[in-house]
Design a protein around this motif. Structure first.
Motif, PDB file in Angstrom:
ATOM      1  N   ALA A   1       0.817  -1.219   0.000  1.00 44.70           N
ATOM      2  CA  ALA A   1       0.000   0.000   0.000  1.00 44.70           C
ATOM      3  C   ALA A   1       0.849   1.265   0.000  1.00 44.70           C
ATOM      4  O   ALA A   1       0.599   2.185  -0.778  1.00 44.70           O
ATOM      5  CB  ALA A   1      -0.962  -0.008   1.180  1.00 44.70           C
ATOM      6  N   GLN A   2       1.828   1.321   0.853  1.00 39.28           N
ATOM      7  CA  GLN A   2       2.654   2.525   0.934  1.00 39.28           C
ATOM      8  C   GLN A   2       3.453   2.724  -0.349  1.00 39.28           C
ATOM      9  O   GLN A   2       3.545   3.828  -0.870  1.00 39.28           O
ATOM     10  CB  GLN A   2       3.587   2.455   2.135  1.00 39.28           C
ATOM     11  N   LYS A   3       4.011   1.645  -0.878  1.00 41.31           N
ATOM     12  CA  LYS A   3       4.792   1.722  -2.110  1.00 41.31           C
ATOM     13  C   LYS A   3       3.928   2.209  -3.280  1.00 41.31           C
ATOM     14  O   LYS A   3       4.405   2.916  -4.161  1.00 41.31           O
ATOM     15  CB  LYS A   3       5.394   0.345  -2.422  1.00 41.31           C
ATOM     16  N   LEU A   4       2.648   1.843  -3.276  1.00 39.82           N
ATOM     17  CA  LEU A   4       1.727   2.269  -4.324  1.00 39.82           C
ATOM     18  C   LEU A   4       1.225   3.697  -4.121  1.00 39.82           C
ATOM     19  O   LEU A   4       0.520   4.228  -4.962  1.00 39.82           O
ATOM     20  CB  LEU A   4       0.531   1.313  -4.397  1.00 39.82           C
ATOM     21  N   GLY A   5       1.574   4.297  -2.994  1.00 36.08           N
ATOM     22  CA  GLY A   5       1.185   5.686  -2.744  1.00 36.08           C
ATOM     23  C   GLY A   5      -0.181   5.856  -2.109  1.00 36.08           C
ATOM     24  O   GLY A   5      -0.700   6.966  -2.048  1.00 36.08           O
TER      25      GLY A   5
END
Length: 155
Positions: free
Chosen positions: A52-56
């Motif tokens: 989730a974080q990597k996908l923004g």
């Protein structure tokens, strides 16, 4: 980590809500996934929690911050002296970041440009995309419909 019921923004898709968190087996590995509903696109997506974080994926913008962004929208600019290819790259990077301030800047730039001359096909598609992203987030933040969000955006 988000929880069920959290309202989020997913870059390149729009604002949505975490409808569930489920363990799913994919390619022999079981891991938790967010089940996200994105109403403006009538889309349901599953995203691995760890990505989730990597996908923004981020929480929605604070209502006070949204007001500040909308008030200062007319002050934002993108350098139009650089070649379209380079501007397109900058615009896509800003859209992919999911930053609402960047999205608002792109929207303003493309809207102003459309008043000066006819937009090319790519510019029209980008304007439509960033408009949709802004409307989706405004709707969720303010708990209003698309027409009301549109009015906030243009006023």
């Amino acid at each position: 980590m988000f929880k069920i019921g959290d309202k989020i923004f997913y870059p390149m898709h729009g604002a949505g809500e975490i409808k569930g968190i489920e363990n799913k087996e994919v390619l022999g590995r079981t891991q938790p996934y967010y089940l996200i509903n994105i109403p403006i696109s009538n889309l349901n997506v599953m995203v691995p929690v760890k990505n989730a974080q990597k996908l923004g994926i981020r929480p929605l913008t604070d209502p006070t911050r949204l007001d500040e962004i909308l008030i200062t929208l007319h002050e934002r600019q993108i350098d139009s002296d650089i070649p379209w290819k380079d501007r397109f790259k900058i615009i896509m990077e800003k859209i992919k970041s999911g930053n609402i301030q960047d999205t608002a800047t792109i929207y303003k730039y493309l809207l102003d440009r459309s008043k000066e001359k006819t937009l090319n096909t790519n510019e029209k598609a980008l304007l439509s995309k960033v408009h949709k992203f802004l409307i989706s987030e405004i709707c969720m933040i303010q708990n209003i419909n698309e027409n009301e969000a549109e009015h906030l955006l243009i006023s």
